[in-house]
Write an enzyme that holds these catalytic residues in place. Structure first.
Site, PDB file in Angstrom:
ATOM      1  CG  HIS A 102       1.125  -1.398  -6.804  1.00 30.05           C
ATOM      2  ND1 HIS A 102      -0.038  -0.837  -6.320  1.00 30.05           N
ATOM      3  CD2 HIS A 102       1.897  -1.641  -5.720  1.00 30.05           C
ATOM      4  CE1 HIS A 102       0.028  -0.738  -5.019  1.00 30.05           C
ATOM      5  NE2 HIS A 102       1.193  -1.214  -4.615  1.00 30.05           N
ATOM      6  CG  HIS A 104      -2.450  -4.493   0.309  1.00 30.74           C
ATOM      7  ND1 HIS A 104      -3.100  -3.641   1.188  1.00 30.74           N
ATOM      8  CD2 HIS A 104      -1.233  -3.942   0.081  1.00 30.74           C
ATOM      9  CE1 HIS A 104      -2.305  -2.636   1.487  1.00 30.74           C
ATOM     10  NE2 HIS A 104      -1.177  -2.777   0.830  1.00 30.74           N
TER      11      HIS A 104
END
Length: 242
Positions: free
Chosen positions: A14, A58
């Site tokens: 991730h 992100h």
């Protein structure tokens, strides 16, 4: 549906194989290099910069990762590259930098982050970057307006729905996206099992990966109800999740 066995063959790191932002930060070339070295697939996030480049990052705001005020859509790719991530030597790379680093050695799962009014061209830019890429790569998004553009602006690239939730209205919204040629699903592990995930796996033979797996309970739930995990905070091949 094309063969997507590569998508579920290996655990997916991730935002790269970071150490929960202690010394190796998420979505950096260092984290991606560590994932490649250990043979993990890589999940990452991308936004569009003010000059229309695809940047791996992100958040839509800059503060958490760079200590700087403002939004990613206000900065050029070069300006993003000049910012330090978490006070380290790492910067926010472009998608091109990531592709050059990985060079087909492990699969990539790229999540497109939409910002209404600020993401025009994101799908097309990612599609163009992946068109001649020789490695395995897939795209996905939470944002339905981006997914609706996948087939026309990123044709031929495996496309997925990122999703979560177990309420009726949430599941019905997910079912509606099956009309847009998605070929896999990435689902929040905390909301498994549910009838949407069961349907796409059992009736459509569509692979399902989970996010974000951080402990053994989530590992167990993943492999009871899905096909592979997107993990962080431990190494599946080295240390059992605690």
């Amino acid at each position: 549906m094309s063969d997507l066995s590569w998508l579920t063959a290996r655990p997916i790191a991730h935002r790269g194989l970071h150490d929960l932002n202690k010394s190796c930060w998420e979505n950096t070339l260092t984290a991606f290099k560590r994932a490649v070295e250990r043979g993990y697939a890589i999940e990452c996030d991308v936004h569009l910069s003010s000059d229309g480049e695809v940047v791996v990052f992100h958040d839509d705001t800059l503060k958490r990762l760079t200590g700087t005020d403002g939004y990613i859509w206000q900065r050029t790719a070069a300006e993003m590259g000049a910012l330090r991530i978490g006070g380290t030597a790492d910067h926010a790379p472009t998608l091109t930098e990531l592709l050059n680093l990985v060079d087909g050695r492990v699969p990539l799962v790229i999540e497109l982050k939409g910002i209404p009014g600020k993401d025009e061209g994101l799908v097309a830019k990612v599609g163009a970057a992946l068109r001649d890429y020789k490695g395995k790569a897939a795209i996905m998004s939470f944002d339905h307006w981006l997914i609706r553009d996948f087939s026309s602006h990123a044709p031929g690239i495996p496309a997925g729905l990122t999703a979560w939730g177990d309420q009726v209205h949430e599941l019905e919204a997910h079912f509606s996206m099956l009309a847009h040629n998605i070929s896999f699903v990435s689902y929040g592990v905390g909301h498994l099992p549910n009838r949407f995930v069961s349907f796409v796996r059992e009736k459509l033979a569509m692979p399902v990966i989970t996010w974000t797996v951080r402990d053994q309970d989530a590992v167990t739930k993943t492999f009871a109800h899905a096909d592979q995990m997107t993990f962080e905070g431990f190494e599946p091949d080295a240390t059992p999740a605690a």
